[in-house]
Design an enzyme around this catalytic site. Sequence first.
Site, PDB file in Angstrom:
ATOM      1  N   TRP A 130      38.817  71.196 -68.889  1.00 11.85           N
ATOM      2  CA  TRP A 130      39.326  70.625 -70.091  1.00 11.85           C
ATOM      3  C   TRP A 130      38.237  70.952 -70.984  1.00 11.85           C
ATOM      4  CZ3 TRP A 130      36.854  65.377 -72.393  1.00 11.85           C
ATOM      5  CH2 TRP A 130      37.783  65.538 -73.755  1.00 11.85           C
ATOM      6  N   ASP A 211      35.199  63.246 -63.782  1.00  9.01           N
ATOM      7  CA  ASP A 211      35.692  62.958 -64.514  1.00  9.01           C
ATOM      8  C   ASP A 211      36.752  61.797 -63.644  1.00  9.01           C
ATOM      9  OD1 ASP A 211      37.074  61.772 -67.261  1.00  9.01           O
ATOM     10  OD2 ASP A 211      37.172  64.206 -67.960  1.00  9.01           O
ATOM     11  N   LYS A 246      46.208  57.488 -69.746  1.00 12.56           N
ATOM     12  CA  LYS A 246      47.098  58.114 -69.339  1.00 12.56           C
ATOM     13  C   LYS A 246      47.349  57.111 -68.302  1.00 12.56           C
ATOM     14  CE  LYS A 246      45.945  61.748 -70.995  1.00 12.56           C
ATOM     15  NZ  LYS A 246      44.879  61.891 -71.243  1.00 12.56           N
TER      16      LYS A 246
END
Length: 396
Positions: A130, A211, A246
């Site tokens: 990311w 993560d 999300k």
Amino acid sequence: MFEQLEMAPPDAILGLTEAFKKDPKPNKINLGVGVYKDAQGGTPVLECVKQAEQRLLEDEKSKSYLPIPGAPEYGIEVRTLLFGAAHELVAGGAAVTAHTPGGTGALRVAADFIKRCNPAARVWLSDPTWENHAAVFNAAGIETKAYPYYDQSGKRLAFDAMTDALSRVPEGDVVLLHACCHNPSGMDLDAEQWREVARLAGQRHFLPLVDFAYQGLAEGLEEDAAGVRALYRAGFEMVVCSSFSKNFGLYNERVGALTIVGGDATAAEKAFSHIKRCIRTNYSNPPAHGGQIVLTVLRNPELRGLWAREVAAMRDRINGMRALFVKTLKAKGIKEDFSFITRQRGMFSFSGLSREQVALLRDEYAIYIVGSGRINVAGMTEGNMDRLCEAIASVL
């Protein structure tokens, strides 16, 4: 002071959304920012969230501050998701959890904690990762390094190269791992590969930092926690950064968590004392509303069941779009093999498109994709698929 400043460059991903909004072209498509879209192209509020908010509205009696690490019961539910309801870490002890402003907030608190407790430590990031990962750690004064992860030419996980690099990580450094739905490649470790990474962590004595931004969107809520659980079974310290943006659709509520697993309860509590100092000097304590939504859903069997079904529906739609994308590209006469996209998981796909092709798609067709070629599969719909694939065919 301000007159001497020069304009900072726009964020690579959020800046793309700003450009998309300003584009006057009709039928534009945004496949850049990592936000789930439904079949109509909207970002829905989950039904379980609506019902939880209604209950909160009826029962709310105060807007007082939360504790520095958030409500203890919130931490219990986060650890339940990570380790399973019957796990010894759920009640606390060797694991402690802080409620943070989103997954990014968790990463920044983790970065400040690492800098405070081991100033010389470097953080190793997958190549690719990311785009904000390096920026978050660099902002905390931490040097970042890269380990191989994705084989661009073979469109597959570069696991041998990854493990070779991890076998040389210095003791005391930190290795960031994506729990599932790797951003941006969509390629995840399987169970055996997680065990090998756990073995290397024990051998090299590096700290795993996981993560966990997409739990439930790869294989399932339980299945996606396999990596975290494999690392715990190996029996050493780790840090887990969770996000509920999300899988709860709580993007603008900024709901996340930072979980510390120590060798024992004493070690975890000592580490947590430093986490709380990092939080106090950053944002003092977390915002309540989003965390209360998550807590309400997870503690109510009816709402929790509804949430699990809604997450499954999101996962199924994303996988359906992957399959339709590959099928439609083939129907457009494209000779390249894009079947690798159906083997990827989560919202993102490394499409293999070059920066030049991405620029053409933006300028000629108003299709917005991150420069690396990362596509947000969740932004695809049956309605925009034909135009998207036709445009891609024209630039290949």
